[in-house]
Scaffold this motif. Structure first.
Motif, mmCIF file in Angstrom:
data_model
loop_
_atom_site.group_PDB
_atom_site.id
_atom_site.type_symbol
_atom_site.label_atom_id
_atom_site.label_comp_id
_atom_site.label_asym_id
_atom_site.label_seq_id
_atom_site.Cartn_x
_atom_site.Cartn_y
_atom_site.Cartn_z
ATOM 1 N N UNK A 255 61.506 2.702 -7.940
ATOM 2 C CA UNK A 255 62.767 2.178 -7.424
ATOM 3 C C UNK A 255 63.268 3.124 -6.342
ATOM 4 N N UNK A 256 64.467 2.915 -5.868
ATOM 5 C CA UNK A 256 65.043 3.814 -4.869
ATOM 6 C C UNK A 256 66.079 4.710 -5.539
ATOM 7 N N UNK A 257 66.427 5.799 -4.868
ATOM 8 C CA UNK A 257 67.316 6.795 -5.466
ATOM 9 C C UNK A 257 68.713 6.247 -5.723
ATOM 10 N N UNK A 258 69.221 5.391 -4.847
ATOM 11 C CA UNK A 258 70.569 4.841 -5.049
ATOM 12 C C UNK A 258 70.617 3.996 -6.320
ATOM 13 N N UNK A 259 69.597 3.173 -6.527
ATOM 14 C CA UNK A 259 69.551 2.333 -7.728
ATOM 15 C C UNK A 259 69.401 3.200 -8.979
ATOM 16 N N UNK A 260 68.546 4.208 -8.909
ATOM 17 C CA UNK A 260 68.354 5.094 -10.056
ATOM 18 C C UNK A 260 69.646 5.841 -10.385
ATOM 19 N N UNK A 261 70.314 6.329 -9.347
ATOM 20 C CA UNK A 261 71.583 7.028 -9.537
ATOM 21 C C UNK A 261 72.602 6.119 -10.220
ATOM 22 N N UNK A 262 72.727 4.903 -9.721
ATOM 23 C CA UNK A 262 73.693 3.957 -10.283
ATOM 24 C C UNK A 262 73.323 3.564 -11.708
ATOM 25 N N UNK A 263 72.040 3.410 -11.978
ATOM 26 C CA UNK A 263 71.586 3.060 -13.317
ATOM 27 C C UNK A 263 72.017 4.136 -14.321
#
Length: 145
Positions: free
Chosen positions: A69-77
């Motif tokens: 995935x991308x870092x923004x999605x991982x961060x938000x998750x």
């Protein structure tokens, strides 16, 4: 090249550098779509089961790419879960190290540190102690049967 041709290239070139790329705007509180949550949960579960956390220290961008995935999605998750990715990864590494410390009593803690993703023994000991309250050697001694 004619003056008009030079002007065209200058204007085109200038417009490329005058445009500002807009970064996607989101905050940690912006909810992920349910399908995205399910997808990321599955990707993280696969990463954990494959012991991807053992890869040496990486940036969140590199870890996110490895997870899929991308870092923004991982961060938000992880923000949605009330967690921090690095803390999550540290917990996995320390749990793995605890299992190895008991399963392989003759293996030096420095080798176990390398196996679970720490390049620096001092950092490993610090992280281990912050999670368990004991150094790896003291923890092993206390939990050996």
């Amino acid at each position: 090249m004619s003056w008009a041709g030079k002007k065209f290239f200058q204007d085109s070139f200038r417009s490329l550098f005058n445009k500002k790329e807009q970064a996607p705007s989101f905050s940690a509180s912006t909810p992920l779509l349910p399908d995205t949550v399910k997808r990321v949960e599955k990707l993280v579960r696969t990463w954990v089961n494959g012991k991807g956390y053992r890869l040496p220290d990486r940036t969140i961008e590199e870890s996110a790419a490895h997870i899929g995935t991308d870092s923004a999605t991982l961060f938000r998750y992880f923000a949605m879960r009330g967690e921090d990715f690095r803390s999550f990864r540290t917990q996995l590494r320390i749990q793995d190290a605890q299992e190895l410390l008991l399963a392989e009593p003759e293996t030096p803690a420095s080798y176990i540190a390398l196996r679970v993703g720490y390049r620096d023994r001092g950092n490993f000991s610090h992280q281990f102690k912050s999670v368990t309250g004991l150094t790896p050697a003291a923890w092993r001694a206390q939990h050996s049967t």
